[in-house]
Design an enzyme around this catalytic site. Structure first.
Site, PDB file in Angstrom:
ATOM      1  N   ASP A  58      73.037  62.919  33.482  1.00 18.66           N
ATOM      2  CA  ASP A  58      73.468  63.712  34.627  1.00 18.66           C
ATOM      3  C   ASP A  58      72.481  63.484  35.757  1.00 18.66           C
ATOM      4  O   ASP A  58      71.518  62.737  35.618  1.00 18.66           O
ATOM      5  CB  ASP A  58      73.694  65.183  34.298  1.00 18.66           C
ATOM      6  CG  ASP A  58      72.668  65.770  33.376  1.00 18.66           C
ATOM      7  OD1 ASP A  58      73.006  66.701  32.656  1.00 18.66           O
ATOM      8  OD2 ASP A  58      71.522  65.283  33.368  1.00 18.66           O
ATOM      9  N   ASN A  92      51.210  37.249   0.646  1.00 18.29           N
ATOM     10  CA  ASN A  92      51.723  37.196  -0.723  1.00 18.29           C
ATOM     11  C   ASN A  92      51.760  35.766  -1.244  1.00 18.29           C
ATOM     12  O   ASN A  92      51.601  35.526  -2.438  1.00 18.29           O
ATOM     13  CB  ASN A  92      53.142  37.776  -0.799  1.00 18.29           C
ATOM     14  CG  ASN A  92      53.119  39.286  -0.671  1.00 18.29           C
ATOM     15  OD1 ASN A  92      52.062  39.904  -0.729  1.00 18.29           O
ATOM     16  ND2 ASN A  92      54.282  39.879  -0.481  1.00 18.29           N
TER      17      ASN A  92
END
Ligand code: ATP
Length: 990
Positions: free
Chosen positions: A387, A772
């Site tokens: 708005d 990893n």
């Protein structure tokens, strides 16, 4: 919380003397009796201590709802002027703050324990047990220790995340409007005390149980209390019915309920845990709450990766035993290694903390987030429905023009300071000589609830309390020198028909003289003009001819085209017949009152756009986010502002009114939403329809709202945005995000942060996944070589990385500032996963193998410099040399992770663009990981636990040589990627 009734003896005695009409103390007041506060009888106590309590006065049961409104003040020891400040302070001291304790929730201990009994933790407990059975007690103890440290760290992260979201709640206190010393004041709801006179208006959340003494069309939503979402009409009349059920009591408003429409005045009789709401202790605020989609995805990913790692570990264990002929104990270590290497132990808590840190960063940029999940949704927002007033504009109105009897007057002065003049043709006008102007200003001043506050020591400029539109009118009235206070006394207000965004009008009814009442109306010009039959011109009232109506609307349009907000003002006189008034006051409704009006004039005010909004709008355009203005204001005003700030750029963009929207079916609406469009004179239900249509078109929609009727749209939207300053409590509750400064630019900042959080989670996931690979490679080489290549890293080494050295750097990546270019890309699809194929490829097949190469080189380096030059196989696999070689491999994981840390800071742009020093935490992370690795390599007890031996300090040179490897390699990849993307974009001409 301090109980309202447990207070020490002295206080009670003092209170008794000050306020004797409230207390009946036992005849012998001594310290013993006073020790037990419960033995003190407080007349109001019963009143405040039950639902609709029976309050006892000389054994006669009287209940608050059955007392006539006129007696309520006296019973609660207050008056129509409210409490005095001192009295309120004393009562606050006696009753404690008006706070509801949050009940339920998971206990801290349970939350702590939960970190030790999830799947991964259980696996590690079992692994330790197996190690113990396999006669490796050192390994068992080490695994368990690591598990404990990991659990504690996860708990700390979760706790911190929770505290961060909890702090949001405190940042935005709830307020209440009360009368104190005869003046309206906005106080924190926590400070409400019994006897306070509460002023209620549309959208207010009621913060204490209170008895109504005045009402104007008051309707309340009691669903939080009763579960029924019906609107309940409330009046101040005393009830006659005996023991009605809670929801049936008409003249009491309850804590936790909210005003849907109308207004009222009520006297507080119970606060805090003594209220109905406090007693059922249902606390509605749900911050934190359920896991966000991202957290859920991470949970899924962690489980999946764990399952895969366990299967691989098990398969490799079998392979090692059966194929490689490795003995059982070593095979077990090997299997364990594979599992531990691949399971992202620290990932989930880091995700949670990263989201929470995002929430904190957003709060610093004036956007409060209620749920962690909103952080991600914000990142994929593709449309913002906003708005205008207050969000795009400053909500600081200044009257610029007045249309009066065919003339356009101008008004000078800025802000709310009542300094300026009303000019016509360059000449200053005095109100006394202009009866038309006088009438207009009188109506604008009396049909008004705002208050003008002069500068004081805290605020050095004029400010207003209430609606800025009305505040601007008050300033105008003061500029003209009208004495409103005496007018208010001369023409006292009898009743108000409050402003409603759907009706777009407000009226007040006043006693003009003994036989007539004056009605003053102000509102949107078309609406007011439509209800006017006459006009006041040149000192007399005349019928309103058609051409003059058109002239008025033309003047309105001209003002609106200049971006001005226009209000029309009108009046009506109701003459009461000699047989008495035709209608009871309470029967005056908008329909019966707002008709046959006499038009007085137009008042046009400026509400300038916020200076930072144009840039935010531009940012949205670049980020592929559409902005749709949905305003309650007039189309031309909205369009003018929208063009000025760049929301509308095309010549043929559409401006649709609420009425246009009503005439459209869903398909036509969707078609209209494809292009540039602005909605004006839109009611809250239109907002809901637009949001629904956009969502069905696949958009992720953020919508702003401040009124009570905006709640459904706020709830329906993916991100409901409420205003912290001007919004109603109801809107704030229905929303996902609250803007502390009501500013559109803050929504865009929050979206940027949302995107950054998501990107950061990807960054540290990739960072963790990369390491990893070098963790797994030694086990693979060990198995493939049938144990002839010694194991370069053991299980403890892997845990030292995953749960030690990697943690702080991963957290640092979670706190990266938004990457340049983040707002140059279109929004991410909500369906997109964090762990994408490209992320896995980059971690496991690009950076991971490079890192493995470095790690194995460091491992061999130690052997080769100790007399095994050029030898690959059958190297010593125990003893100090072996342990120092593994320490080299471990240290190399850490030094290469430093390069990886920088590499992960951006996905496609060069890290040099954000600067190497942009994130202080990265450097803290590096220092922390180096400190850990130094300790693991050189501190004897740690050497024993992890299984390392010291290597020559000169070797660090070799290790740090590898540090930039991943960073340089990824910079090259990013440069190639950018060139490729440019080529794709511009064909071969890049
Ligand atoms: P937005 O929805 O973009 O914030 P807005 O604040 O202008 O726009 P509303 O507050 O619903 O929307 O106002 C709609 C119209 O009602 C205004 O254009 C004005 O003409 C009229 N209006 C606004 N405030 C008042 C008031 N306090 N009294 C009377 N009329 C008002």
């Amino acid at each position: 919380m301090k109980s309202p009734f447990t207070t020490n003896g002295r206080e009670i005695r003092e209170e008794f003397h000050k306020n004797s009409k409230f207390f009946s103390v036992p005849s012998v007041v001594n310290n013993e009796t006073l020790e037990s506060a419960n033995s003190i009888q407080y007349e109001g106590r019963k009143l405040m201590n039950g639902s609709i309590n029976q309050y006892h006065q000389e054994d006669k049961a009287v209940s608050i709802e059955r007392i006539p409104a006129s007696e309520v003040y006296a019973v609660l020891g207050t008056g129509p002027e409210g409490l005095s400040r001192q009295e309120a302070e004393e009562r606050l001291h006696l009753f404690g703050s008006n706070a509801i304790r949050e009940v339920g929730g998971t206990s801290l201990l349970f939350k702590f324990l939960a970190n030790f009994i999830h799947l991964m933790a259980i696996l590690l407990w079992i692994a330790g047990l197996v190690a113990l059975v396999a006669q490796m007690p050192q390994l068992a103890v080490s695994i368990w220790t690591v598990n404990l440290i990991n659990g504690a760290f996860s708990f700390w992260q979760e706790y911190k995340a929770e505290k961060a979201t909890e702090a949001m709640r405190r940042l935005l206190p709830v307020y209440a409007r009360v009368l104190r010393d005869g003046e309206m004041q906005r106080i924190q709801a926590q400070e409400l005390v019994p006897g306070d006179v509460l002023l209620l208006a549309e959208g207010d959340r009621i913060s204490a149980d209170a008895r109504l003494v005045e009402d104007a069309e008051l309707r309340v939503d009691q669903s939080t209390l009763t579960g029924e979402s019906l609107q309940v009409r409330k009046t101040s009349d005393a009830t006659k019915t005996k023991s009605p059920t809670r929801s049936e009591v008409q003249n009491i408003v309850f804590t936790g309920t909210s005003v849907v429409s109308g207004a009222g005045k009520a006297v507080v009789f119970a606060t805090g845990m003594e209220t109905e709401f406090g007693k059922i202790a249902r606390f509605t605020q749900s911050l934190g709450g359920e896991a966000s989609p991202l957290q859920k995805e991470m949970q899924r990913v962690t489980k999946l990766v764990t399952a895969i790692a366990v299967s691989i570990g098990f398969a490799f264990f079998l392979l090692a035993v059966v194929l490689a002929g490795v003995d059982l104990a070593e095979s077990f270590i090997f299997g364990m290694g594979m599992i531990v290497a691949f399971v992202p132990e620290g990932l989930l808590p880091t995700v949670t903390l990263s989201l929470a840190m995002g929430v904190q960063r957003m709060a610093k940029r004036n956007a409060l987030i209620k749920r962690l999940s909103s952080v991600e949704t914000l990142g994929s927002t593709s449309v913002i429905c906003t708005d205008k007033t207050g969000t795009l504009t400053q909500n600081e109105m200044t009257v610029r023009n007045i249309w009066l009897a065919g003339r356009s007057l101008s008004v000078t002065g800025t802000g709310y300071a009542p300094e300026g003049q009303i000019l016509f043709a360059g000449r200053s006008l005095a109100v006394s000589e202009e009866s038309d102007l006088c009438r207009l200003l009188l109506a604008a001043g009396l049909c008004n609830n705002a208050r003008l506050l002069p500068p004081d020591s805290e605020t050095p400029r004029w400010t207003i309390l209430g609606d800025p539109t009305e505040g601007a009118l008050l300033v105008l009235v003061q500029k003209a020198g009208l004495d409103l206070d005496s007018l208010r006394q001369k023409i006292p207000r009898l009743r108000e028909l409050p402003f409603e965004s759907r009706r777009r009008r407000m009226s007040t009814i006043h006693r003009a003289d003994r036989s007539s009442m004056a009605v003053y109306v102000k509102g949107a010009p078309r609406e007011v003009l439509g209800r006017s039959t006459r006009v006041f011109m040149n000192g007399s009232e005349e019928p309103l001819p058609g051409p003059l109506r058109e002239q008025i609307m033309r003047a309105n349009d001209a003002y609106a085209r200049g971006g001005l907000r226009v209000l029309a003002v009108a009046q009506r006189t109701i003459v009461e017949s000699s047989s008495g008034p035709g209608l009871r006051l309470s029967e005056y409704t908008p329909e019966t009152v707002e008709r046959e009006l006499t038009f007085l004039g137009l008042i046009a005010m400026m509400d300038p756009p916020r200076p930072e909004v144009s840039e935010a709008v531009e940012k949205c355009h670049r980020a592929g986010i559409r902005i749709i203005m949905i305003t309650g204001d007039y189309g031309l005003t909205g369009e003018s502002i929208a063009r000025r700030i760049g929301i509308i750029r095309e010549d043929d963009s559409k401006v649709l009114s609420g009425a246009d929207l009503d005439a459209m079916d869903d398909e036509t609406l969707k078609e209209a939403l494809q292009g540039e469009v602005l909605f004006a004179r839109a009611a809250p239900e239109h907002k809901l329809r637009i949001v629904t249509a956009l969502q069905s078109m696949g958009h992720v929609v953020a919508v702003t709202g401040d009124g009570v009727n905006d709640a459904p749209a706020l709830k329906k939207a993916d991100i409901g945005v409420a205003m912290g300053i001007s919004g109603t409590d109801v809107a704030r509750e229905a929303s996902d995000m609250i803007l502390i400064d009501d500013n559109f630019a803050s929504i865009v900042n929050a979206i940027e942060e949302g995107r950054a959080v998501y990107a950061n989670i990807k960054k540290f996931t990739a960072y963790i996944f990369t390491s990893n690979t070098p963790e797994a490679v030694p086990f693979i080489l060990f198995a493939l070589s049938r144990a002839r290549i010694p194991l370069a890293l053991n299980v403890m080494h892997i845990l030292a990385v995953d749960l030690g050295t990697d943690l702080a750097p991963a957290l640092a990546l979670g706190a990266e500032p938004p990457e340049p270019g983040l707002m140059e890309n279109p929004p991410r699809s909500l369906k997109e996963h964090v762990i994408t194929r490209s992320l896995l490829l980059r971690a496991y097949l690009w950076l991971g193998p490079l890192q493995s190469l470095a790690v194995m080189a460091a491992f061999y380096f130690q052997y080769w410099t100790h007399g095994y030059w050029g030898q690959w196989l059958n190297l010593p696999s125990s003893g100090t040399l072996y342990e120092s070689a593994t320490a080299m491999a471990l240290a190399c994981v850490v030094t290469t992770q430093i390069g990886n840390l920088f590499a992960q800071r951006t996905e496609r742009s060069s890290v040099f663009r954000i600067g190497l020093f942009g994130n202080r935490l990265v450097w803290i992370g590096i220092v922390s990981e180096l400190m850990i690795i130094f300790m693991v390599v050189y501190v004897p007890p740690l050497q024993d636990i992890v299984g390392t031996a010291a290597f020559s300090p000169g070797n660090w040179l070799f290790l740090f040589m590898w540090a930039p490897l991943l960073f340089i390699a990824d910079e090259c990849r990013k440069a190639l990627l950018r060139t490729w993307e440019r080529k794709k974009l511009y064909g071969g001409n890049a």
